[in-house]
Enzyme design. Structure first.
Site, PDB file in Angstrom:
ATOM      1  N   GLY A  70     -18.239  18.860 -29.664  1.00  0.00           N
ATOM      2  CA  GLY A  70     -17.282  18.144 -30.500  1.00  0.00           C
ATOM      3  C   GLY A  70     -17.601  18.324 -31.976  1.00  0.00           C
ATOM      4  N   GLY A  75     -19.435  14.556 -34.459  1.00  0.00           N
ATOM      5  CA  GLY A  75     -20.080  15.810 -34.098  1.00  0.00           C
ATOM      6  C   GLY A  75     -20.441  16.676 -35.290  1.00  0.00           C
ATOM      7  N   HIS A 296      -2.231   0.448 -30.556  1.00  0.00           N
ATOM      8  CA  HIS A 296      -2.008   0.354 -32.008  1.00  0.00           C
ATOM      9  C   HIS A 296      -0.597  -0.165 -32.261  1.00  0.00           C
ATOM     10  CE1 HIS A 296      -1.874   1.320 -36.236  1.00  0.00           C
ATOM     11  NE2 HIS A 296      -3.112   1.782 -36.197  1.00  0.00           N
ATOM     12  N   ARG A 361      -5.259  -5.566 -34.325  1.00  0.00           N
ATOM     13  CA  ARG A 361      -4.295  -4.706 -33.654  1.00  0.00           C
ATOM     14  C   ARG A 361      -3.828  -5.241 -32.308  1.00  0.00           C
ATOM     15  NH1 ARG A 361      -7.063   1.207 -34.970  1.00  0.00           N
ATOM     16  NH2 ARG A 361      -6.484   1.235 -37.177  1.00  0.00           N
ATOM     17  N   ARG A 470     -11.147  -2.619 -31.445  1.00  0.00           N
ATOM     18  CA  ARG A 470     -11.706  -2.051 -32.672  1.00  0.00           C
ATOM     19  C   ARG A 470     -10.888  -2.484 -33.879  1.00  0.00           C
ATOM     20  NH1 ARG A 470     -10.484   2.104 -35.920  1.00  0.00           N
ATOM     21  NH2 ARG A 470      -9.055   3.179 -34.517  1.00  0.00           N
TER      22      ARG A 470
END
Length: 672
Positions: A70, A75, A296, A361, A470
């Site tokens: 990644g 990454g 979202h 959210r 999150r």
């Protein structure tokens, strides 16, 4: 090829308790504990762990090799940092350039506790907001560390030339995101992810030029090599030539992103998948909290059955845009400009006066769903239902002027106009929730090491920092924190045991991994069915969205598990993969990814079934307050669900990691 025989129906006397709807779908396992997290005052834990982690001298670093899968923010930053430290690094991505990693799509910003606005922010407040925003389902030690290193990230990125927005006097500007009452989000218009990724990419390319990092583009990891219980390499397919390759190293880092595309329609890039982490899961890495999916609230609504992707509109728009629906169902088909102010319901401002349009959210998403379910959605009907709410900038344009709004959000407005054909400066935008980020991922300890020694996991691919929801602008923060400031300190404690014994390419474990990949490819190329991979993916996504999406229930989840098992069985018998294995073959690539999505989707439903509570992005219909808010049950579910692969046709094994809070009090969330 895995055996796809359906598992037996759950036994009524299987282990479990009265609140566990998943009884009979899994096997209870031993508890799990994070043994790497230091004790003591929370503000000292990260410094303690850094000091305790063993060192590797520069001469020995040159003898140690690291594979990183990644090239997104997690990454690329890890590869650049470890390369600069002197390790021999191999970097893999399936895109044609590291710069095409999905981190580039992040728009709104990156959080850091700099307190530039002098509005009461601090490391502790960022820590508190993140734990609360995650509905008290994240580890406090990990979250405090994230908040602590956040301040370093901004300095690092500024030094790399990231063009953050600045105030008139030249200082870096900030704005707010959902779930907080301070301004701590640094941004570069609506291109923050792109600009941050360019910074990390430049650091990566510097190490490529220095010879410490070798990049492998258009290579997809298809298997993890485990030798004597330790991760020692990967099997990758060259996506251009079809060659199956073996790559060996002393340690493997997965930074391969999330699995939101299990839902088919999501804001993720079309290529985003779960294969790298799922192959590791099947080899012994536990998968934690897979049912925690973030929906979202600020996406362009679905326009029809032809779509294969949804488009995210940045959460930053909720700083100045006001969200509303008509009060009268009869007004939903009207031009919004014809609906007078007194007939508009600014429902977030009404229900959550303290946070208004900047609620987290999960709360904003459910609220939009409720309005549309009540028949007050707007926009064109899709399958007989209007799935949209207005995001209106009329007040902001009147207050600030069009030029100021354009300066802050211009590229986002342009993107919306190109996709919808509507002018958001004169008409309110239409938005609706969509699958975006996943909080679940491979289980890791405080060092970011999985349950397989030598396998480290960073960014969205791990579960560690966000709990059940999150907060906006924290994904970029976690990715760069893990890559630049956490992993380089913790991975050296493992590498201090090196140099390690070199592996031969004909080692039995290596050959077994290579053969499993080839057998899997051979099956897809020879099954000779009649149905396309995309059709299976679309149907799986529909099942997941309907029964494991914004709202879940016991009956719906059990139905989903049955449907997934049946569809998976048909997939292995009737999928049609065109082309050849020794060439560029996107149909083959998709087949492998969708096969893994089937297994992941079933585990997500079992995980959701086990958790009979509502928290963050996981909303169980059976667990809500009288006014429809999420209702947690800390006495029963304050744990991380870490799932072990039980084997083909066997039940997954559940290991629970208790969540203990010493620096924060668990409360029912309220944003009213």
């Amino acid at each position: 090829m895995p055996d796809t025989t359906l598992a037996a129906d759950p036994s009524p006397d299987a282990p479990g308790d009265a609140t566990d709807d998943a009884v009979g779908y899994y096997t209870p396992g031993d508890p799990i504990r994070d043994t790497k997290a230091p004790e003591g005052p929370i503000a000292e834990r990260w410094q303690t762990r850094k000091f305790e982690a063993r060192l590797v001298n520069p001469a020995n670093r040159r003898k140690l090799s690291v594979i990183i899968v990644g090239t997104g923010l997690a990454g690329a930053s890890a590869a650049a940092t470890l390369g600069e430290a002197g390790y021999e690094v191999k970097s893999f991505c399936y895109q044609d350039s590291p710069r095409r990693a999905h981190s580039i799509a992040a728009q709104g910003g990156i959080n850091a506790a700099k307190n530039y606005k002098e509005d009461g922010d601090s490391v502790h407040r960022l820590f508190y907001d993140t734990v609360k925003g995650g509905d008290y389902r994240s580890r406090e030690s990990n979250v405090y560390r994230l908040a602590e290193v956040s301040t370093n990230i901004i300095d690092q990125c500024v030094a790399q030339g990231v063009p953050f927005a600045r105030e008139y006097g030249g200082l870096l500007d900030n704005r707010s995101f959902g779930g907080v009452q301070v301004s701590r989000t640094f941004y570069a218009r609506g291109q923050t992810g792109q600009q941050l990724l360019i910074g990390a990419y430049q650091a990566l390319e510097r190490q490529v030029a220095a010879g410490t990092v070798t990049t492998y583009t258009r290579h997809e990891m298809l298997e993890l090599i485990v030798v004597d219980g330790k991760a020692r390499g990967i099997i990758a397919r060259d996506m251009v030539t079809g060659e199956v390759q073996t790559h060996l190293a002393d340690v493997v880092v997965l930074a391969s992103g999330g699995y939101g595309n299990v839902f088919y329609l999501s804001t993720n890039a079309m290529g985003c998948n779960v294969t790298a982490t799922w192959r590791a899961h099947r080899k012994g890495a536990y998968m934690a909290n897979p049912c925690y999916t973030q929906i979202h609230p600020t996406c362009i609504p679905v326009s029809g059955s032809h779509q294969s992707k949804l488009t995210l509109m940045s959460e930053s728009l909720r700083n100045d845009g006001r969200i509303w629906v008509p009060k009268k169902k009869a007004d939903c088909a009207k031009d919004p400009r014809e609906i007078p102010e007194e007939d508009r319901d600014y429902y977030l401002e009404r229900i959550y006066p303290s946070f208004g349009n900047l609620v987290p959210r999960d709360i904003a998403s459910r609220a939009a769903k409720y309005q549309c379910d009540d028949g007050r959605g707007v926009g064109p009907e899709v399958d007989g239902v209007r799935r949209g709410v207005y995001l209106d900038f009329a007040d902001a344009i009147a207050r600030l002027g069009r030029d100021a709004v354009e300066e802050k959000y211009g590229n986002l407005f342009d993107m919306y106009a190109r996709i919808t054909g509507e002018d958001p400066y004169s008409l309110p935008m239409r938005i609706y929730p969509a699958v975006h980020y996943v909080m679940g991922g491979l289980w890791v300890d405080y060092d970011l090491q999985s349950t397989i020694p030598g396998l480290f996991v960073t960014g969205e691919a791990n579960f560690s920092d966000h709990g059940a929801n999150r907060l906006g602008a924290s994904a970029l923060m976690q990715g760069l924190a893990d890559g630049y400031f956490v992993l380089p300190h913790t991975i050296r404690d493992y590498l201090a045991d090196g140099p390690f014994e070199k592996l031969a390419a004909d080692h039995p474990a290596v050959l077994e991994a290579e053969q499993s990949v080839k057998s899997r490819i051979d099956h897809f190329m020879t099954v000779g069915g009649s149905r396309s991979v995309d059709s299976y993916h679309r149907e799986l996504g529909h099942i997941m969205w309907e029964y494991c999406g914004m709202e879940r229930s016991e009956d719906g989840l059990k139905k989903a598990i049955d449907l997934i098992r049946t569809l998976k069985d048909d997939f292995y018998r009737n999928v049609k993969v065109l082309g050849t294995a020794d060439s560029l073959n996107q149909s083959l690539e998709k087949a492998g990814r969708v096969a893994d999505f089937f297994e992941l989707g079933e585990l997500m439903c079992i995980d959701a079934l086990n958790r009979r509570e509502s928290c963050g992005g996981h909303f169980r219909a059976e667990s809500q307050t009288e006014d429809g808010e999420a209702l947690r049950h800390d006495d029963q579910f304050a744990y991380v669900a870490a799932w072990e692969f039980g084997g083909d046709d066997e039940q997954p094994i559940l290991h629970k990691e208790d969540l203990v809070y010493t620096a924060i009090e668990m409360k029912q969330r309220s944003y009213k």
